[in-house]
Enzyme design. Structure first.
Site, PDB file in Angstrom:
ATOM      1  N   HIS A  24       0.990  -0.894   0.178  1.00  0.00           N
ATOM      2  CA  HIS A  24      -0.121   0.179   0.235  1.00  0.00           C
ATOM      3  C   HIS A  24       1.092   1.710  -0.253  1.00  0.00           C
ATOM      4  O   HIS A  24       0.409   2.435  -1.028  1.00  0.00           O
ATOM      5  CB  HIS A  24      -0.693  -0.087   1.568  1.00  0.00           C
ATOM      6  CG  HIS A  24      -2.380  -0.659   1.193  1.00  0.00           C
ATOM      7  ND1 HIS A  24      -3.180   0.423   1.087  1.00  0.00           N
ATOM      8  CD2 HIS A  24      -2.591  -1.865   0.764  1.00  0.00           C
ATOM      9  CE1 HIS A  24      -4.627  -0.962   0.150  1.00  0.00           C
ATOM     10  NE2 HIS A  24      -3.984  -1.906   0.288  1.00  0.00           N
ATOM     11  N   ASP A 124      -3.986   7.366   2.246  1.00  0.00           N
ATOM     12  CA  ASP A 124      -4.640   5.727   1.691  1.00  0.00           C
ATOM     13  C   ASP A 124      -6.347   5.739   2.468  1.00  0.00           C
ATOM     14  O   ASP A 124      -6.503   5.908   3.633  1.00  0.00           O
ATOM     15  CB  ASP A 124      -3.847   4.384   2.444  1.00  0.00           C
ATOM     16  CG  ASP A 124      -3.910   3.440   1.969  1.00  0.00           C
ATOM     17  OD1 ASP A 124      -5.437   2.642   1.885  1.00  0.00           O
ATOM     18  OD2 ASP A 124      -3.197   2.577   1.019  1.00  0.00           O
TER      19      ASP A 124
END
Ligand code: NAG
Length: 465
Positions: A24, A124
């Site tokens: 990520h 994120d």
């Protein structure tokens, strides 16, 4: 009135918050690099666990990260003296439990150090609680979704899917193949393809709850950025643009924000490819974090051995230890097994004909921009949905499922994607079209470039639009 900043002081202070697991954080840093290079007078503090930052900033090549991106450690949420039970999702749960408080604390520290309040939070998308932090600060929240548009659309329609299919603690009980076509672009999707946490899986797990909370918060974001390009999923893009404020396709990062050219090829993959015939090699990689289940790994190895194709397999030592005995020696003449490979350079090499992948989003985009058809062996998360799109929507590869039939399934798939087969030809033609759309999107007047300008404006102006 605040005095004008002294020369050298940043004009604004932007927080970038990464999710420190799986792959990520890397694409979020790639995007940050591009933004930071275009806004040298803005300071970007990159909040992430020390462990993840150490890997990330080292692999980014140290000096090649712009000076205005500064890493800042965030607590990993592991209580002192904590004993892990060994479950791979445990660290994720601990991080999420403490996440909001840890980030708040780290942000305050950084504001103190820089002497300037945060004016925007780029995070994120998983870190939904940053919406609350941003709201308290009166700063825009700009979540980044590191997967594809289809998985984002799935999560945003969680309640719709739940109202149709119910909540299935016991699995789908034979309903896997029912159409889940209630949203645009999903005509080929079946309910069994949807990522866990929507109607299946442990819906009470911290991860599932995080996803549901995220779906509820995203419409409040000032913008939602995604590593994709409009032409890949036009119907889903329209749907998401209606549901979100400023849904921005700013990818593919492999073209828009390419990683700094690495000369690192310490296992000699590129010279080895040079020695192979054009379009003859199958490249196999399941990413740097995932280790395939042992049965899958063995089935795949048996298929590669039986197929007689040339292959280059990048796998960590952990996975290498699970290969059938003598595999490397027996296939040595036409196969090469390495612990790490420069993936993008490999995919671009004319000797590579096919890519065996788990179907992670970064890998799919890299394959598309390189024009290489895929054989997709998904394990979890959004990979099963990605596989459906690869095989049935974009038609640029095939999925292989079922560990019992792994060997035969793989052998068939290899026949279909290798050059020469009709199906393989059609896939390459479809890839050529998508690759061209990707290249157009990143041109000076392309859609991803335009959307990137909008993103820049929102992030560096630091005002709610
Ligand atoms: C994003 O790009 C598309 C295609 O060029 C355009 O229609 C849309 O207005 C852009 N959105 C923003 C907010 O820039």
């Amino acid at each position: 009135m605040t005095p004008p900043p002294t020369s050298g002081a940043p004009r604004r202070h932007v927080a970038v918050c990464a999710f420190p697991f799986a792959t990520h954080a890397a694409p979020v840093l790639l995007l940050t690099r591009r933004i930071a290079s275009a806004a040298p007078d803005v300071r970007f503090t990159f909040f992430n666990t020390d462990k993840s930052n150490a890997v990330l900033f080292k692999s980014a090549g140290g000096g090649s990260v712009p000076d205005n991106i500064v890493p800042h450690g965030v607590h990993d949420g592991v209580p002192e003296g904590y004993e892990f039970s060994g479950s791979p999702v445990e660290p994720v749960g601990l991080f999420l439990k403490a996440g909001e408080e840890s980030l708040r604390k780290s942000i305050e520290e950084a504001e103190e150090q820089v002497g300037m309040k945060i004016s925007c939070l780029v995070t994120d998308a998983f870190l939904w609680f940053c919406q609350k932090i941003a709201a308290e600060k009166g700063a825009p929240w700009v979540p980044v979704w590191t997967g594809g548009a289809s998985s984002l659309a799935s999560h945003l329609h969680t309640d719709l899917f739940r109202s149709k299919f119910g909540v299935q603690d016991e699995g789908l009980q034979g309903r896997d193949n029912e159409a889940a076509d209630m949203i645009p672009g999903f005509s080929a999707v079946r309910v069994g393809d949807l990522p866990a946490g929507i109607v299946t899986g442990d819906l009470r797990s911290p991860f599932s709850q995080m996803l549901h909370e995220m779906a509820f918060r995203l419409p409040k974001a000032a913008a939602v950025a995604i590593n994709s390009f409009e032409g890949l999923d036009p119907d889903i893009t329209r749907c998401l643009s209606a549901k979100l404020r400023n849904f921005l396709n700013v990818g593919p990062f492999a073209l828009m924000s390419p990683p700094p050219a690495t000369k690192s090829d310490k296992h000699g993959c590129l010279p080895w490819l040079e020695s192979q015939a054009p379009a003859s090699v199958t490249y196999v990689s399941f990413g740097s974090v995932a280790t395939p289940p042992p049965d899958m790994l063995v089935g795949l190895a048996e298929a590669l051995e039986a197929s007689k194709v040339a292959f280059l397999w990048s796998m960590n030592d952990n996975a290498q230890a699970k290969l059938p005995k003598g595999f490397v020696e027996r296939t040595g003449g036409r196969g090469k097994v390495v612990p790490w490979a420069p993936q993008l350079a490999l995919l671009a090499h004319p000797s590579v004909a096919a890519f065996v992948t788990h179907g992670g989003w970064n890998s799919i985009l890299e394959s598309i921009v390189s024009g290489v058809p895929m054989i997709c062996l998904p394990f979890f998360g959004d990979q099963i949905l990605n596989r459906r799109f690869i095989e049935c929507v974009w038609r640029i590869g095939i999925g292989v499922e079922g560990e019992v039939f792994m060997k035969t399934g793989m052998l068939n798939a290899l026949k279909k994607v290798m050059v020469g087969s009709e199906e393989g030809k059609k896939m390459r033609e479809n890839l050529r079209v998508l690759k061209q759309l990707a290249q157009e999107a990143v041109k000076a007047d392309g859609s991803s470039t335009q959307n990137f300008s909008s993103l820049m404006e929102i992030i560096t102006a630091g005002k709610e639009s």
